[in-house]
Scaffold this motif. Structure first.
Motif, PDB file in Angstrom:
ATOM      1  N   THR A 193     -44.970  76.573 -93.339  1.00  0.00           N
ATOM      2  CA  THR A 193     -43.896  76.361 -94.323  1.00  0.00           C
ATOM      3  C   THR A 193     -42.968  75.230 -93.899  1.00  0.00           C
ATOM      4  O   THR A 193     -42.595  74.381 -94.716  1.00  0.00           O
ATOM      5  N   LEU A 194     -42.619  75.185 -92.623  1.00  0.00           N
ATOM      6  CA  LEU A 194     -41.699  74.155 -92.144  1.00  0.00           C
ATOM      7  C   LEU A 194     -42.371  72.784 -92.028  1.00  0.00           C
ATOM      8  O   LEU A 194     -41.682  71.774 -91.894  1.00  0.00           O
ATOM      9  N   THR A 231     -44.029  71.558 -94.500  1.00  0.00           N
ATOM     10  CA  THR A 231     -43.784  71.008 -95.849  1.00  0.00           C
ATOM     11  C   THR A 231     -42.666  71.832 -96.509  1.00  0.00           C
ATOM     12  O   THR A 231     -42.912  72.564 -97.476  1.00  0.00           O
ATOM     13  N   PRO A 232     -41.446  71.724 -95.994  1.00  0.00           N
ATOM     14  CA  PRO A 232     -40.357  72.582 -96.485  1.00  0.00           C
ATOM     15  C   PRO A 232     -40.011  72.380 -97.953  1.00  0.00           C
ATOM     16  O   PRO A 232     -39.499  73.295 -98.603  1.00  0.00           O
ATOM     17  N   THR A 233     -40.304  71.210 -98.514  1.00  0.00           N
ATOM     18  CA  THR A 233     -39.998  70.978 -99.931  1.00  0.00           C
ATOM     19  C   THR A 233     -40.932  71.791-100.841  1.00  0.00           C
ATOM     20  O   THR A 233     -40.657  71.951-102.027  1.00  0.00           O
ATOM     21  N   ALA A 247     -41.880  74.975 -99.941  1.00  0.00           N
ATOM     22  CA  ALA A 247     -41.801  76.326 -99.373  1.00  0.00           C
ATOM     23  C   ALA A 247     -42.071  77.386-100.435  1.00  0.00           C
ATOM     24  O   ALA A 247     -41.588  77.286-101.573  1.00  0.00           O
ATOM     25  N   ASP A 293     -33.721  78.395 -92.230  1.00  0.00           N
ATOM     26  CA  ASP A 293     -34.331  77.203 -91.625  1.00  0.00           C
ATOM     27  C   ASP A 293     -34.926  76.299 -92.704  1.00  0.00           C
ATOM     28  O   ASP A 293     -34.791  75.068 -92.650  1.00  0.00           O
ATOM     29  N   VAL A 294     -35.581  76.899 -93.683  1.00  0.00           N
ATOM     30  CA  VAL A 294     -36.173  76.116 -94.778  1.00  0.00           C
ATOM     31  C   VAL A 294     -35.081  75.341 -95.518  1.00  0.00           C
ATOM     32  O   VAL A 294     -35.231  74.135 -95.790  1.00  0.00           O
ATOM     33  N   TYR A 303     -33.885  72.419 -93.377  1.00  0.00           N
ATOM     34  CA  TYR A 303     -34.870  71.329 -93.357  1.00  0.00           C
ATOM     35  C   TYR A 303     -34.820  70.540 -94.662  1.00  0.00           C
ATOM     36  O   TYR A 303     -34.898  69.308 -94.672  1.00  0.00           O
ATOM     37  N   GLN A 304     -34.693  71.249 -95.775  1.00  0.00           N
ATOM     38  CA  GLN A 304     -34.623  70.571 -97.079  1.00  0.00           C
ATOM     39  C   GLN A 304     -33.347  69.727 -97.187  1.00  0.00           C
ATOM     40  O   GLN A 304     -33.399  68.578 -97.639  1.00  0.00           O
ATOM     41  N   TYR A 361     -38.977  67.769 -91.529  1.00  0.00           N
ATOM     42  CA  TYR A 361     -40.192  68.590 -91.535  1.00  0.00           C
ATOM     43  C   TYR A 361     -40.661  68.670 -90.089  1.00  0.00           C
ATOM     44  O   TYR A 361     -40.157  67.947 -89.225  1.00  0.00           O
TER      45      TYR A 361
END
Length: 201
Positions: free
Chosen positions: A77-78, A80-82, A84, A105-106, A109-110, A115
């Motif tokens: 997931t992290l 490609t956090p966009t 998620a 965390d997601v 990151y966004q 990433y």
């Protein structure tokens, strides 16, 4: 409260000692000519490994596998956090307070345009408790989580984010997994509920 002078206390102590030495006992004041040997200190033995029942062994195996899968889903997931997907995280067994940490965390990151590349590695997992008689059976683990292969990067150019030295890349982590159905109902499965760092490993 009035304190008795030190000299008075010394006199009283001397008088008590003299009375003890002259109490009429034939042994009073006589040195011990037959010293006894000191009692040997028992040698400490290492704790034995708990003997798990077949049911407990099955729960341990399933919980360990779920822990690895849940952590791998977070890494994915992290990366490609966009994109998620909370549902994917839940299917992998992420839940409870741990899920809230992952979702935060997601969001971070966004917001920062980050990433990650690489994956965490779970090693040296030890079972600390198994409780199958609860409404939601529970297994507790302590693992060494190695994040040395993880690199956080900027989305715009792929360059590493300068995060400073941090607090090391190998952490001892205490985890709680429970066996329960999903919130929406359905088949029971193991869920990673808490995952807390407790030092280095």
């Amino acid at each position: 409260m009035t304190r008795r002078p030190l000299t008075t206390a010394v006199v009283l102590l001397s008088a008590l000692t003299a009375l003890t030495g002259c109490n009429g006992s034939p042994e009073a004041g006589r040195p011990n000519t037959n010293p006894t040997s000191p009692t040997p200190t028992p040698t400490p033995t290492a704790p034995s490994t708990p003997a798990w029942t077949p049911e407990e062994e099955a729960a341990i195996t399933a919980a360990k596998a779920r822990y690895v899968a849940a952590r791998a889903a977070v890494d994915k997931t992290l990366s490609t956090p966009t994109k998620a997907d909370r549902t994917a995280l839940e299917k992998a067994g992420n839940g409870g307070a741990w899920m809230l940490t992952v979702l935060q965390d997601v969001i971070n990151y966004q917001d920062y345009g980050w990433y990650q590349t690489g994956q965490t590695k779970v090693t040296n997992t030890v079972v600390t408790s198994v409780k199958l008689n609860l409404e939601q059976p529970q297994v507790r683990l302590v693992s060494c989580v190695d994040s040395s292969a993880i690199v956080i990067r900027f989305q715009k150019d792929g360059k590493p984010v300068p995060l400073g030295p941090g607090n090391g890349r190998r952490h001892k982590v205490a985890s709680q997994l429970v066996y329960a159905p999903p919130a929406a109902g359905g088949t029971k499965m193991w869920w990673l509920m808490t995952d807390k760092a407790s030092g280095t490993c």
